[in-house]
Design an enzyme around this catalytic site. Structure first.
Site, mmCIF file in Angstrom:
data_model
loop_
_atom_site.group_PDB
_atom_site.id
_atom_site.type_symbol
_atom_site.label_atom_id
_atom_site.label_comp_id
_atom_site.label_asym_id
_atom_site.label_seq_id
_atom_site.Cartn_x
_atom_site.Cartn_y
_atom_site.Cartn_z
ATOM 1 N N SER A 48 0.902 -1.176 0.074
ATOM 2 C CA SER A 48 0.166 0.101 -0.006
ATOM 3 C C SER A 48 0.907 1.196 -0.017
ATOM 4 O O SER A 48 0.430 2.249 -0.590
ATOM 5 C CB SER A 48 -0.923 0.003 1.271
ATOM 6 O OG SER A 48 -1.871 -0.990 0.941
ATOM 7 N N GLU B 125 9.550 -6.873 -4.685
ATOM 8 C CA GLU B 125 8.406 -7.581 -4.190
ATOM 9 C C GLU B 125 8.852 -8.921 -3.913
ATOM 10 O O GLU B 125 9.122 -9.504 -4.920
ATOM 11 C CB GLU B 125 7.115 -7.157 -4.685
ATOM 12 C CG GLU B 125 6.016 -7.996 -4.250
ATOM 13 C CD GLU B 125 5.796 -7.914 -2.844
ATOM 14 O OE1 GLU B 125 5.361 -9.005 -2.242
ATOM 15 O OE2 GLU B 125 5.727 -6.614 -2.552
ATOM 16 N N ALA B 126 8.711 -9.347 -2.752
ATOM 17 C CA ALA B 126 8.996 -10.892 -2.473
ATOM 18 C C ALA B 126 7.852 -12.044 -3.211
ATOM 19 O O ALA B 126 8.062 -12.874 -3.724
ATOM 20 C CB ALA B 126 8.995 -11.014 -1.079
ATOM 21 N N HIS C 27 -4.780 -5.116 11.219
ATOM 22 C CA HIS C 27 -4.331 -3.628 11.050
ATOM 23 C C HIS C 27 -3.082 -3.523 11.861
ATOM 24 O O HIS C 27 -2.842 -2.667 12.638
ATOM 25 C CB HIS C 27 -5.319 -2.640 11.648
ATOM 26 C CG HIS C 27 -6.529 -2.809 10.820
ATOM 27 N ND1 HIS C 27 -7.910 -2.151 11.087
ATOM 28 C CD2 HIS C 27 -6.894 -3.044 9.458
ATOM 29 C CE1 HIS C 27 -8.936 -2.447 10.110
ATOM 30 N NE2 HIS C 27 -8.153 -2.911 9.060
#
Length: 544
Positions: A13, A34-35, A470
């Protein structure tokens, strides 16, 4: 060595926003690693597919916490997005920013430039709202924010019932007064999930100065004399290094970014040494200040027309599928629970600390991980404590970068969290018992009408409650000597290294976290560009 001006670790995000905004300058070269993999999958792009992604390890890190003593030893499942878009590719797509006091509190803690008036322009810049631009919303941003594709009479009756007990009706929960009951908005564009990758990177991936690589596992940040010089990665089974001429930006999220700092020698020195990691920068708060939302759940059996469970079962689910494919509308175009109320658990609270939601649909997760819609009409509700005082931590269990840390969330460890959560559950029941919603209910399925005492409510919340998914706060931003990053998001004690993601939040926002993470990406990118570090003398970026 392969060298870029900026390396952004994590295409979630925040990271997608940072990479997109930095690469607007054609004079710099940006690498986004990015993995996970590409997330261009039907169920990823279909809003109602979120349930199918809940335990799908192709797109989900599927973490579990350690046993939580305050929950009677339960382990809690923590889904986290794995691939382009990060958790914005598997979440409920709810667009909630948090409330102005959240950010004013950040500023009051010494984080200059992070008050509500400072961050609102970044929320607006990122957004194209279906309702158009106004003093609180943007109309020309990359991220599309829309109203629910369809409404339902039960959702309307929840709003009316909430009004009946004194919660004011609102049109916009992301604008003043930021409290009341209303329909939500979602990060959905033309009936399809609109992730941070879809919004910020996909439209500009053709830029020659922006390189996006998937399947790249970052194992540590390379440091020389307290300065970040690049990253070490595991790619295609081989370990190699990539240089950063200007800065390394960690945007892996509240679980990955502190883990990477620890693996790089930034953390509590004694703990690092126990795992054979040479301490580089003493920062004992790395991995601490862990916060998350915890919610309690309720459910009722209802009259046939009060739930749309039947629309998603048997032959009808295929009709709904065809409707979605032909029109991008219908129940498959919906995000998570359509209506919510923001209310105060106690009259003296400075802001709404409860989020109460209702969905005219219920399901269970089968052992296979597949969501199974209930075969009877029912509605579900949740009560989220938005401003928990409980704090947890995460810790290394191994120097192996491929082994996840241990997560200790410490839910409900603060007595006030228990008191306020129970009050929220009672408030939700009062709404359900108010007209016109009450006329739709047959009986309470969970926790059941006999549950009335504080002790019974607490047992239900502990046994049947769940994470709001979250997680934030593990690289706390602050101006004090113990903060992990300063208000410019620079890692304390390190040069050319920043963290830009949910982990920098000093206190969790009173709302869903995705919109705030996108804002952090916007503001972080502006800071990086404003600070405009020159390239390290020994580094030369790769040719354009």
């Amino acid at each position: 060595m392969e060298i870029y001006d900026y390396i952004v670790v994590g295409a979630g995000s925040s990271g997608c926003v940072v990479a997109s905004r930095l690469s607007e300058d054609p004079a710099v070269r940006v690498l986004l690693v990015e993995a996970g993999s590409d997330m261009n999958n039907f169920w990823v792009r279909t809003p109602a597919g979120a349930g199918k992604l809940f335990m799908d390890k192709r797109f989900n890190w599927a973490f579990n916490t350690e046993p939580v003593p305050t929950l009677g030893g339960r382990k809690v499942y923590w889904p986290r997005g794995k691939g382009l878009g990060g958790s914005s590719s598997i979440n409920g797509m709810i667009y909630m920013r948090g409330q102005p006091p959240d950010f004013n509190h950040w500023a009051a803690l010494g984080n200059e430039g992070w008050g509500w008036a400072d961050v609102l322009p970044y929320f607006m810049r990122s957004e194209t709202n279906q309702r158009g631009a106004d003093p609180w919303h943007g109309g020309e941003g990359p991220l599309h924010v829309s109203d629910a594709a369809i409404t339902h009479p039960t959702a309307d009756d929840f709003i009316a019932a909430a009004q009946h007990i004194g919660i004011a009706r609102r049109n916009d929960l992301n604008g003043p007064p930021h409290e009341g009951v209303a329909y939500r908005q979602y990060t959905i564009r033309n009936g399809r999930r609109h992730t941070s990758y879809n919004a910020f990177v996909e439209p500009v991936r053709h830029r020659r100065n922006l390189v996006v690589r998937t399947g790249v596992r970052v194992t540590r940040v390379l440091l020389e004399a307290g300065e970040a010089t690049g990253i070490e990665v595991l790619e295609n089974g081989e370990r190699h290094s990539i240089g950063a001429a200007r800065e390394v930006i960690l945007s892996g999220g509240a679980l990955a970014s502190p883990h990477l700092l620890m693996l790089s020698g930034i953390g509590d020195g004694a703990t690092l040494q126990r795992h054979g990691i040479v301490p580089a920068i003493e920062s004992p708060e790395v991995g601490h200040n862990l916060q998350d939302h915890w919610f309690g759940a309720l459910a009722w059996r209802v009259t046939a027309e009060s739930s749309y469970n039947h629309r998603l079962r048997g032959l009808r689910k295929y009709l709904e599928g065809a409707r979605y494919l032909l029109t991008r509308r219908g129940y498959l175009a919906l995000g998570a629970a359509p209506v919510t109320a923001y209310a105060r658990s106690e009259p003296g609270r400075p802001e709404a600390d409860l989020q109460l939601t209702v969905s005219p649909m219920t399901f269970k997760i089968a052992p296979s991980g597949e969501p199974v819609i209930d075969d009877f009409p029912a509605i579900g509700a949740s009560v989220v404590l938005l401003t928990p005082d409980s704090r947890g931590h995460m810790e290394l269990v191994s120097p192996d970068p491929l082994r996840a840390p241990a997560f200790h969330p410490n839910y409900l460890s603060a007595p006030g969290d228990i008191r306020r959560s129970i009050e929220g559950m009672r408030m939700m029941r009062r709404i359900a018992q108010a007209e016109p919603l009450a006329s739709r209910l047959i009986h309470e399925l969970s926790p059941g009408a006999p549950v009335t005492s504080d002790e019974q409510w607490l047992e239900h919340i502990k046994t049947n409650g769940n994470s709001g998914w979250h997680q934030v706060g593990t690289c706390r931003m602050g101006s004090d000597a113990q903060a992990v990053v300063n208000p410019r998001l620079r890692v304390r004690g390190a040069r050319r290294l920043r963290v830009v993601d949910a982990s920098i939040m000093p206190r969790i926002v009173a709302g869903n976290t995705n919109a705030a993470c996108i804002m952090i990406g916007e503001k972080g990118a502006d800071m990086i560009r404003a600070d405009a570090l020159s390239a390290r003398p020994a580094a030369r970026p790769a040719a354009h």
